[in-house]
Enzyme design. Structure first.
Site, PDB file in Angstrom:
ATOM      1  N   ASN A 132       1.058  -1.282   0.206  1.00 21.52           N
ATOM      2  CA  ASN A 132       0.038   0.156   0.147  1.00 21.52           C
ATOM      3  C   ASN A 132       1.045   1.128   0.105  1.00 21.52           C
ATOM      4  O   ASN A 132       0.343   2.188  -0.697  1.00 21.52           O
ATOM      5  CB  ASN A 132      -0.699   0.278   1.597  1.00 21.52           C
ATOM      6  N   GLU A 238      -8.437  -0.269   4.976  1.00 15.88           N
ATOM      7  CA  GLU A 238      -7.519   1.019   4.983  1.00 15.88           C
ATOM      8  C   GLU A 238      -6.495   0.263   3.958  1.00 15.88           C
ATOM      9  O   GLU A 238      -5.866  -0.820   4.253  1.00 15.88           O
ATOM     10  CB  GLU A 238      -6.856   1.632   5.918  1.00 15.88           C
ATOM     11  N   CYS A 239      -6.475   1.268   3.298  1.00 18.78           N
ATOM     12  CA  CYS A 239      -5.230   0.638   2.253  1.00 18.78           C
ATOM     13  C   CYS A 239      -4.352   1.818   2.132  1.00 18.78           C
ATOM     14  O   CYS A 239      -2.875   1.896   1.728  1.00 18.78           O
ATOM     15  CB  CYS A 239      -5.935   0.951   1.176  1.00 18.78           C
ATOM     16  N   GLY A 240      -4.521   3.239   3.289  1.00 20.06           N
ATOM     17  CA  GLY A 240      -3.243   3.570   3.526  1.00 20.06           C
ATOM     18  C   GLY A 240      -3.431   5.238   3.625  1.00 20.06           C
ATOM     19  O   GLY A 240      -2.949   6.018   3.501  1.00 20.06           O
ATOM     20  N   LEU A 241      -4.446   5.522   2.369  1.00 17.75           N
ATOM     21  CA  LEU A 241      -4.917   7.004   1.967  1.00 17.75           C
ATOM     22  C   LEU A 241      -5.499   7.320   2.843  1.00 17.75           C
ATOM     23  O   LEU A 241      -5.054   8.815   3.367  1.00 17.75           O
ATOM     24  CB  LEU A 241      -5.455   6.408   0.531  1.00 17.75           C
TER      25      LEU A 241
END
EC number: 1.8.4.8
Length: 244
Positions: A132, A238-241
């Site tokens: 990610n 979450e993908c980190g964004l």
């Protein structure tokens, strides 16, 4: 509500900054999604940008924000592993809504990443987080910087997962203002908006997908599953964004 100055807010002691944002959020909670976007465009600094994964409900935020700010840059972080239906949906919405699409990708190609690191998404939480960071976080940070973004719109909703349940309308993230106009919408409100404006869900919605990301870390929903279990093998939501 008075105009907010990002530099002035960041200069405040942490407690005072939190209180200032809380006061503004208390007022924003009472506004409609359209009013929140209009308020942000009037009271928060430009340049403005909208991020989208072109997921299940993406047409809502894309239509909502673009109606009030035509030609706003729409940031897509393309991992190279999106579903074919997602790429088709991107083309369809870009044409229909006349989006100013800005596509950002990792500096290493997907094939090169696999050669160097293997299949990171199969390497537990640590591997997923590295994946990610390379494919989502770094390209987004680069996009915000290159587009001189000071106010970032996104389409997150509290109902989507526990990790989003307490998110405010307005926050400061990655050094910019972040606005979540539809944060308090439920699934019915999303459906009604799509119907009202002749918009569609992502094509995979009809095949049983509640959330859509990369092909290798997205699962169809099955009875008994929480929505967040359909992504990243249930290890992460979450993908980190939208973290940090």
């Amino acid at each position: 509500m008075s105009v907010l100055d990002l530099n002035a807010l960041n200069a405040l002691p942490k407690v005072e900054r939190i209180l200032a944002l809380a006061e503004t959020n208390a007022k924003l909670e009472k506004l409609s999604a359209e009013e929140r976007v209009a308020w942000a465009l009037e009271n928060l600094p430009g340049e403005y940008a909208l991020s989208s994964s072109f997921g299940i409900q993406a047409a809502v935020s894309l239509h909502l924000v673009n109606q009030l700010r035509p030609d706003i840059p729409v940031i897509l972080t393309d991992t190279g592993y999106l579903f074919p239906e997602t790429y088709q949906f991107i083309d369809e919405l870009t044409d229909k809504l006349k989006l100013n699409l800005k596509v950002y990708r990792a500096q290493e190609s997907a094939a090169w990443q696999e050669a160097r690191y293997g299949k990171l998404w199969e390497q537990g939480v640590e591997g997923i987080e590295k994946y990610n960071e390379i494919n989502k976080v770094e390209p987004m940070n680069r996009a915000l910087k290159e587009l001189n973004t000071q106010t970032w719109f996104a389409g997150l909703r509290r109902e989507q997962s526990g990790s989003r349940a307490t998110l405010p309308v307005l926050a400061i993230q990655r050094g910019v203002f972040k606005v979540l106009p539809i944060i308090d919408w439920d699934n019915r409100t999303v459906y009604q908006y799509l119907q009202k404006h002749g918009l569609k869900y992502h094509p995979l919605w009809d095949q049983g997908y509640l959330s859509v990301g990369d092909t290798h870390t997205t699962r169809k929903w099955e009875p008994g599953m929480a929505e967040e279990e359909t992504r990243f093998f249930g290890l992460k939501r979450e993908c980190g964004l939208h973290e940090g």
